[in-house]
Design an enzyme around this catalytic site. Structure first.
Site, short mmCIF file in Angstrom:
data_model
loop_
_atom_site.label_atom_id
_atom_site.label_comp_id
_atom_site.label_asym_id
_atom_site.label_seq_id
_atom_site.Cartn_x
_atom_site.Cartn_y
_atom_site.Cartn_z
N ASP A 190 0.87 -1.16 0.00
CA ASP A 190 0.00 0.00 0.00
C ASP A 190 0.91 1.22 0.00
O ASP A 190 2.13 1.10 -0.14
CB ASP A 190 -0.99 -0.03 1.17
CG ASP A 190 -0.34 0.14 2.53
OD1 ASP A 190 0.91 0.26 2.62
OD2 ASP A 190 -1.07 0.14 3.54
N CYS A 242 3.20 -3.12 4.06
CA CYS A 242 2.38 -1.98 4.45
C CYS A 242 3.11 -1.30 5.60
O CYS A 242 4.31 -1.50 5.78
CB CYS A 242 0.96 -2.40 4.81
SG CYS A 242 0.76 -3.52 6.20
N THR A 270 2.88 -1.80 8.90
CA THR A 270 3.33 -2.75 9.91
C THR A 270 3.41 -4.19 9.40
O THR A 270 4.02 -5.03 10.06
CB THR A 270 2.36 -2.76 11.11
OG1 THR A 270 1.07 -3.22 10.66
CG2 THR A 270 2.27 -1.40 11.77
N GLY A 316 -1.92 -5.61 8.68
CA GLY A 316 -3.13 -5.54 7.87
C GLY A 316 -3.04 -6.42 6.63
O GLY A 316 -3.99 -7.14 6.30
N HIS A 335 8.95 -24.23 9.28
CA HIS A 335 7.91 -24.85 10.11
C HIS A 335 6.49 -24.63 9.57
O HIS A 335 5.64 -25.51 9.73
CB HIS A 335 7.96 -24.31 11.54
CG HIS A 335 9.22 -24.67 12.25
ND1 HIS A 335 9.35 -24.55 13.61
CD2 HIS A 335 10.42 -25.13 11.82
CE1 HIS A 335 10.55 -24.93 13.98
NE2 HIS A 335 11.22 -25.29 12.90
N ASN A 336 6.22 -23.48 9.00
CA ASN A 336 4.87 -23.14 8.58
C ASN A 336 4.68 -23.13 7.07
O ASN A 336 3.56 -22.97 6.60
CB ASN A 336 4.47 -21.76 9.12
CG ASN A 336 4.73 -21.61 10.60
OD1 ASN A 336 5.56 -20.79 11.00
ND2 ASN A 336 4.08 -22.42 11.41
N ARG A 378 7.20 0.83 8.38
CA ARG A 378 7.32 1.75 9.51
C ARG A 378 7.99 1.12 10.73
O ARG A 378 8.27 1.82 11.70
CB ARG A 378 5.94 2.29 9.88
CG ARG A 378 5.33 3.12 8.77
CD ARG A 378 3.95 3.62 9.09
NE ARG A 378 3.43 4.36 7.95
CZ ARG A 378 2.16 4.36 7.58
NH1 ARG A 378 1.27 3.68 8.28
NH2 ARG A 378 1.77 5.05 6.53
N HIS A 387 5.84 -30.98 10.80
CA HIS A 387 5.33 -29.65 10.46
C HIS A 387 4.21 -29.74 9.43
O HIS A 387 3.27 -28.94 9.46
CB HIS A 387 6.47 -28.75 9.97
CG HIS A 387 7.58 -28.64 10.95
ND1 HIS A 387 7.43 -28.00 12.16
CD2 HIS A 387 8.85 -29.11 10.92
CE1 HIS A 387 8.57 -28.07 12.83
NE2 HIS A 387 9.45 -28.75 12.11
#
Length: 144
Positions: free
Chosen positions: A8, A66, A68, A71, A99-100, A110, A134
């Site tokens: 964004d 974005c 942080t 979102g 793992h994921n 920011r 996993h």
């Protein structure tokens, strides 16, 4: 490896730095926007574009930026089959792939410096899913 990327307005500059960094390393990049930081936009539109590029096999991995990363991750994770993780350090970048098997990472312009963000991207892209126990956990997540 083809990477889908978007941001964004709050993540535009970091997205541009990541594109430059990955292009220099020979990655194929699909940029789903935005094209400026001057106009406020709604990040879910851009998260959806990258998530669908992954699901439709138009890209193997995705990066969303974005302010942080939060979102973007919430929006991307609404798409079935997406495992998007907010990453703020190099260890987590490796772990979220090992793992994921995260297929999208989300970064915050920011909250991260450019150097750290590029190290995170490099670590995530160079890590491999470990499978085994996993995979069992990912299967359980998919059932939720």
């Amino acid at each position: 490896m083809k990477i889908a990327i978007a941001s964004d307005h709050g993540g535009y500059e970091l997205k541009q730095a990541i594109i430059s960094h990955l292009s220099d390393k020979g990655f194929e990049i699909s940029d789903f926007g935005v094209d400026t930081s001057a106009v406020s936009v709604d990040y879910p539109h851009y998260a959806k574009k990258v998530a669908h590029a992954i699901i439709n096999n138009e890209a193997t991995s995705g990066i969303l930026v974005c302010g942080t990363g939060i979102g973007m991750s919430i929006a991307a994770n609404k798409v079935p089959g997406i495992r998007a993780a907010v990453v703020g350090d190099v260890f987590s970048a490796r772990a979220t792939k090992e793992h994921n098997n995260a297929n999208i990472i989300c970064l915050g312009q920011r909250v991260l410096g450019e150097g750290t963000a590029l190290m995170i991207v490099d670590e995530w892209l160079s890590s491999d899913f470990l499978g085994d126990r996993h995979q069992t956990r990912i299967d359980l997540i998919e059932e939720v």
